[in-house]
Design a protein around this motif. Structure first.
Motif, short mmCIF file in Angstrom:
data_model
loop_
_atom_site.label_atom_id
_atom_site.label_comp_id
_atom_site.label_asym_id
_atom_site.label_seq_id
_atom_site.Cartn_x
_atom_site.Cartn_y
_atom_site.Cartn_z
N ILE A 190 0.85 -1.19 0.00
CA ILE A 190 0.00 0.00 0.00
C ILE A 190 0.89 1.24 0.00
O ILE A 190 1.67 1.47 0.93
CB ILE A 190 -0.92 0.03 1.23
N HIS A 191 0.76 2.03 -1.05
CA HIS A 191 1.52 3.28 -1.16
C HIS A 191 0.64 4.42 -0.67
O HIS A 191 -0.36 4.77 -1.30
CB HIS A 191 1.94 3.52 -2.61
N ALA A 192 0.99 4.98 0.48
CA ALA A 192 0.25 6.10 1.05
C ALA A 192 0.93 7.39 0.60
O ALA A 192 2.10 7.63 0.93
CB ALA A 192 0.22 6.00 2.57
N ILE A 193 0.20 8.22 -0.15
CA ILE A 193 0.80 9.38 -0.80
C ILE A 193 0.27 10.66 -0.17
O ILE A 193 -0.94 10.93 -0.20
CB ILE A 193 0.48 9.41 -2.31
N THR A 194 1.16 11.45 0.40
CA THR A 194 0.80 12.74 0.96
C THR A 194 1.28 13.83 0.03
O THR A 194 2.46 13.87 -0.33
CB THR A 194 1.43 12.94 2.35
N VAL A 195 0.38 14.71 -0.37
CA VAL A 195 0.72 15.82 -1.24
C VAL A 195 1.03 17.04 -0.39
O VAL A 195 0.19 17.50 0.39
CB VAL A 195 -0.41 16.16 -2.23
N ASP A 196 2.24 17.54 -0.53
CA ASP A 196 2.63 18.80 0.13
C ASP A 196 2.36 19.92 -0.86
O ASP A 196 3.10 20.11 -1.82
CB ASP A 196 4.11 18.74 0.52
N HIS A 197 1.28 20.69 -0.60
CA HIS A 197 0.91 21.76 -1.52
C HIS A 197 1.80 22.99 -1.38
O HIS A 197 1.77 23.88 -2.24
CB HIS A 197 -0.54 22.16 -1.29
#
Length: 346
Positions: A62-69
């Motif tokens: 499971i690839h958990a992707i957090t976007v840093d805006h």
């Protein structure tokens, strides 16, 4: 799918996880191999990640992707904190992707959303991941319905958020299994399970229309427009949309010829269909030539205006709509030619 109260007072955590595992969208798309989850760090996305970690086969990555805006000074540290929270989960790999470059001065939330999906899709495509799981919930559904109602959307817009859609390029399936669960219930479940989560300060910023609508929910609920009822209405709109799409497919097959440089449409045959099917066929043609896979397209009122001209104004020759040129074939015949503005039509 039935609504489920998942608060600690009424449903045990094990029961909620078991319920999640029985959802058709989960059964159909849980797989060995690699999947991706959009992980903001809020209670909804943290709940989704933990649920997937519990029901996925042990060999699933499971690839958990957090976007840093990059919209807040400490956003990079916040993204790293999310990674720390999920570091002990079995087979969960955390990634941070960043929205680089200058940020817009207006329509910030809309631009951030577009950038987020672009980055998430790019991550998945680069790794051959087919499914991206997103934690939109019943609260999001109700807010989206109200937001689009305020904008004057038609039936398609009021269908709000769909359980399963394609990414902008069509390469990734976006899956939303929590549309019947309230955000408050997901928060309560995280608290009961000792799952940490972040609170986004922008959720209190009344400069954003969505936040003002969110704050009006209590007033609307007192008049009977509860979150659950709004989400139910959106689901019914989605069912109606599916029926109209079925007949649009039939009309499309009857009246449309797709060519390399655009579309030719038989207006005489299209005139035999109801008004809404005409609108949908012409809008789909516009989306086709602009490769707008999400179907946002032009504003409905402008589309209605031009379609009305096509079928009632015998002097209609041409019009532009969202970067698309629609023109009657030379000689005043019953063919409508549709192509990108500035392109060629046969």
């Amino acid at each position: 799918m039935q609504s489920l109260n998942v608060s600690a007072n009424s449903e045990t955590p094990d029961a909620f996880t078991a319920w999640f595992g029985t959802l058709p969208i989960v059964r159909d798309h849980i797989q060995s191999g690699h999947i991706a989850v959009a992980l903001s760090g809020g209670p909804d996305s943290m709940a989704l990640l933990h649920l997937l970690a519990r029901v996925c086969p042990s060999q699933t990555i499971i690839h958990a992707i957090t976007v840093d805006h990059g919209l807040r000074a400490n956003s990079a540290d916040e993204a790293k904190q999310v990674g720390t929270w999920v570091s002990s989960l079995h087979n969960v790999h955390h990634h941070i992707v960043r929205w680089e470059g200058d940020k817009p001065d207006s329509a910030i939330m809309e631009s951030a959303r577009a950038a987020r999906y672009r980055l998430l899709e790019q991550f998945c495509v680069e790794r051959g991941i087919e499914n991206l799981w997103v934690a939109h919930n019943r609260t999001d559904q109700a807010e989206t319905f109200l937001f689009r109602l305020a904008k004057g959307s038609g039936l398609d817009g009021l269908a709000a958020i769909h359980e399963q859609t394609s990414s902008p390029s069509g390469s990734v399936q976006i899956l939303r299994p929590l549309l019947d669960v309230a955000k408050d219930d997901l928060t309560a479940w995280c608290v009961d399970q000792n799952i940490p989560f972040a609170t986004d300060p922008s959720n209190q910023n009344t400069a954003f229309a969505r936040i003002r609508l969110r704050q009006s929910m209590d007033v609307l609920a007192a008049e009977g427009l509860s979150e659950k009822r709004l989400a139910t209405t959106a689901r019914r709109m989605g069912r109606a949309r599916a029926a109209l799409d079925h007949f649009t497919d039939q009309a499309w097959a009857q009246v449309v010829t797709v060519q390399n440089d655009g579309i030719t449409m038989d207006l005489h045959a299209l005139a035999t269909w109801p008004d809404d099917i005409r609108l949908r066929v012409i809008r789909r043609a516009c989306d086709h030539v602009t490769m707008d896979r999400e179907g946002f397209g032009p504003r409905l009122d402008r589309l209605e205006e031009i379609v009305d001209q096509i079928f009632t104004d015998h002097d209609f020759r041409a019009a532009t709509l969202g970067g698309v040129l629609l023109r009657r074939a030379p000689g005043g015949g019953d063919r409508l030619l549709i192509a990108r503005e500035g392109g060629k039509t046969s």
